[in-house]
Design a protein around this motif. Structure first.
Motif, PDB file in Angstrom:
ATOM      1  N   UNK A 271       0.824  -1.217   0.000  1.00  0.00           N
ATOM      2  CA  UNK A 271       0.000   0.000   0.000  1.00  0.00           C
ATOM      3  C   UNK A 271       0.853   1.261   0.000  1.00  0.00           C
ATOM      4  N   UNK A 272       2.167   1.118  -0.055  1.00  0.00           N
ATOM      5  CA  UNK A 272       3.053   2.279  -0.179  1.00  0.00           C
ATOM      6  C   UNK A 272       3.629   2.772   1.130  1.00  0.00           C
ATOM      7  N   UNK A 273       3.367   2.103   2.235  1.00  0.00           N
ATOM      8  CA  UNK A 273       3.890   2.516   3.536  1.00  0.00           C
ATOM      9  C   UNK A 273       5.283   1.920   3.701  1.00  0.00           C
ATOM     10  N   UNK A 274       6.268   2.768   3.906  1.00  0.00           N
ATOM     11  CA  UNK A 274       7.631   2.261   4.091  1.00  0.00           C
ATOM     12  C   UNK A 274       7.866   1.950   5.564  1.00  0.00           C
ATOM     13  N   UNK A 275       8.781   1.035   5.801  1.00  0.00           N
ATOM     14  CA  UNK A 275       9.098   0.649   7.170  1.00  0.00           C
ATOM     15  C   UNK A 275       9.788   1.800   7.885  1.00  0.00           C
ATOM     16  N   UNK A 276      10.583   2.562   7.163  1.00  0.00           N
ATOM     17  CA  UNK A 276      11.304   3.679   7.759  1.00  0.00           C
ATOM     18  C   UNK A 276      10.356   4.777   8.228  1.00  0.00           C
ATOM     19  N   UNK A 277       9.194   4.928   7.586  1.00  0.00           N
ATOM     20  CA  UNK A 277       8.253   5.962   7.995  1.00  0.00           C
ATOM     21  C   UNK A 277       7.589   5.630   9.323  1.00  0.00           C
ATOM     22  N   UNK A 278       7.505   4.356   9.674  1.00  0.00           N
ATOM     23  CA  UNK A 278       6.901   3.933  10.938  1.00  0.00           C
ATOM     24  C   UNK A 278       7.944   3.710  12.030  1.00  0.00           C
ATOM     25  N   UNK A 279       9.192   4.004  11.737  1.00  0.00           N
ATOM     26  CA  UNK A 279      10.287   3.748  12.658  1.00  0.00           C
ATOM     27  C   UNK A 279      10.283   4.760  13.796  1.00  0.00           C
ATOM     28  N   UNK A 280      10.453   4.269  15.008  1.00  0.00           N
ATOM     29  CA  UNK A 280      10.547   5.106  16.201  1.00  0.00           C
ATOM     30  C   UNK A 280      12.003   5.101  16.666  1.00  0.00           C
ATOM     31  N   UNK A 281      12.369   6.028  17.577  1.00  0.00           N
ATOM     32  CA  UNK A 281      13.771   6.055  18.014  1.00  0.00           C
ATOM     33  C   UNK A 281      14.236   4.749  18.655  1.00  0.00           C
ATOM     34  N   UNK A 282      13.409   4.137  19.499  1.00  0.00           N
ATOM     35  CA  UNK A 282      13.835   2.906  20.160  1.00  0.00           C
ATOM     36  C   UNK A 282      13.574   1.691  19.278  1.00  0.00           C
TER      37      UNK A 282
ATOM     38  N   UNK B 154      13.559   1.053  16.022  1.00  0.00           N
ATOM     39  CA  UNK B 154      13.906   1.536  14.686  1.00  0.00           C
ATOM     40  C   UNK B 154      13.951   0.387  13.684  1.00  0.00           C
ATOM     41  N   UNK B 155      13.804   0.741  12.415  1.00  0.00           N
ATOM     42  CA  UNK B 155      13.858  -0.265  11.362  1.00  0.00           C
ATOM     43  C   UNK B 155      15.270  -0.833  11.223  1.00  0.00           C
ATOM     44  N   UNK B 156      16.277  -0.020  11.522  1.00  0.00           N
ATOM     45  CA  UNK B 156      17.656  -0.521  11.478  1.00  0.00           C
ATOM     46  C   UNK B 156      17.899  -1.556  12.572  1.00  0.00           C
ATOM     47  N   UNK B 157      17.324  -1.318  13.758  1.00  0.00           N
ATOM     48  CA  UNK B 157      17.474  -2.288  14.847  1.00  0.00           C
ATOM     49  C   UNK B 157      16.767  -3.593  14.493  1.00  0.00           C
ATOM     50  N   UNK B 158      15.617  -3.497  13.834  1.00  0.00           N
ATOM     51  CA  UNK B 158      14.909  -4.709  13.426  1.00  0.00           C
ATOM     52  C   UNK B 158      15.732  -5.511  12.418  1.00  0.00           C
ATOM     53  N   UNK B 159      16.344  -4.819  11.465  1.00  0.00           N
ATOM     54  CA  UNK B 159      17.175  -5.514  10.477  1.00  0.00           C
ATOM     55  C   UNK B 159      18.378  -6.179  11.151  1.00  0.00           C
ATOM     56  N   UNK B 160      19.009  -5.480  12.075  1.00  0.00           N
ATOM     57  CA  UNK B 160      20.171  -6.032  12.765  1.00  0.00           C
ATOM     58  C   UNK B 160      19.766  -7.235  13.619  1.00  0.00           C
ATOM     59  N   UNK B 161      18.666  -7.119  14.350  1.00  0.00           N
ATOM     60  CA  UNK B 161      18.186  -8.248  15.155  1.00  0.00           C
ATOM     61  C   UNK B 161      17.804  -9.427  14.272  1.00  0.00           C
ATOM     62  N   UNK B 162      17.202  -9.161  13.121  1.00  0.00           N
ATOM     63  CA  UNK B 162      16.854 -10.232  12.190  1.00  0.00           C
ATOM     64  C   UNK B 162      18.080 -10.938  11.644  1.00  0.00           C
ATOM     65  N   UNK B 163      19.123 -10.173  11.349  1.00  0.00           N
ATOM     66  CA  UNK B 163      20.361 -10.781  10.864  1.00  0.00           C
ATOM     67  C   UNK B 163      21.003 -11.655  11.936  1.00  0.00           C
ATOM     68  N   UNK B 164      21.014 -11.145  13.175  1.00  0.00           N
ATOM     69  CA  UNK B 164      21.566 -11.942  14.269  1.00  0.00           C
ATOM     70  C   UNK B 164      20.726 -13.194  14.518  1.00  0.00           C
ATOM     71  N   UNK B 165      19.412 -13.082  14.385  1.00  0.00           N
ATOM     72  CA  UNK B 165      18.550 -14.242  14.586  1.00  0.00           C
ATOM     73  C   UNK B 165      18.779 -15.286  13.496  1.00  0.00           C
ATOM     74  N   UNK B 166      18.997 -14.843  12.249  1.00  0.00           N
ATOM     75  CA  UNK B 166      19.299 -15.791  11.179  1.00  0.00           C
ATOM     76  C   UNK B 166      20.594 -16.536  11.479  1.00  0.00           C
ATOM     77  N   UNK B 167      21.616 -15.788  11.890  1.00  0.00           N
ATOM     78  CA  UNK B 167      22.888 -16.423  12.242  1.00  0.00           C
ATOM     79  C   UNK B 167      22.733 -17.331  13.458  1.00  0.00           C
TER      80      UNK B 167
END
Length: 182
Positions: free
Chosen positions: A138-149, A151-164
């Motif tokens: 629907x055009x909503x980016x993850x970065x637009x919903x990102x909060x300081x705590x 954040x979308x970057x923290x989610x990506x990092x946690x996801x990468x660590x979880x994959x590993x």
């Protein structure tokens, strides 16, 4: 005058390693601290501001900025917003579920999969994939919903660590021949 000094500084920067002939400048005579190349973010675009002859400012969006489409194939493209985010979310859920079942029943990951884990995996994959793709389509980016705590970057990092972590857990249990936590 200012333009020529800017051009000279660009031409002798470490990124290009080309110095104008006859200037006596070489790569070794320029200190590294004088060359600064800012790093652009993953989805950053270039905004060009220029001054017209009549004094009005114009802002032109660069054609270099990638347009993220909301088409299903663009969302799931190799460099699209969907694959790594969905895989990271699945890995986070899978890692926590694998550790929880291992603590409660004492089964390793391979025993969990063989004892009825595949239907749960397929159900979780379907629900998380659809839940992740609906806002993106629907055009909503993850970065637009990102909060300081959260954040979308923290989610990506946690996801990468979880994959590993999930791969490391499976490999460790395979080598050990049983559950990691006994």
């Amino acid at each position: 005058m200012a333009t020529s000094s800017v051009m000279q500084s660009i031409l002798v920067s470490p990124a290009t390693s080309v110095a104008p002939k006859g200037t006596g400048l070489s790569r070794s005579t320029i200190p590294r601290s004088s060359c600064y190349l800012p790093r652009q973010g993953r989805n950053s675009g270039v905004l060009v501001r220029c001054m017209a002859n009549d004094g009005k400012k114009e802002e032109v969006e660069s054609p270099l900025k990638a347009k993220a489409g909301t088409d299903f194939f663009n969302l799931l493209a190799f460099s699209g917003p969907g694959p790594e985010r969905i895989n990271g979310r699945l890995a986070m859920v899978g890692f926590v579920a694998a550790i929880a079942v291992e603590l409660s029943k004492g089964e390793d990951v391979f025993a969990q999969i063989s004892n009825g884990g595949i239907p749960w995996f397929l159900l979780t994959t379907g629900v998380l994939s659809v839940a992740s793709l609906i806002p993106l389509s629907s055009g909503v980016s993850v970065e637009s919903k990102s909060k300081p705590f959260w954040s979308s970057d923290a989610e990506m990092l946690n996801g990468r660590f979880a994959m590993l972590g999930l791969v490391a857990l499976a490999l460790t249990e395979f080598v050990k021949g049983g559950a990691l936590i006994v």
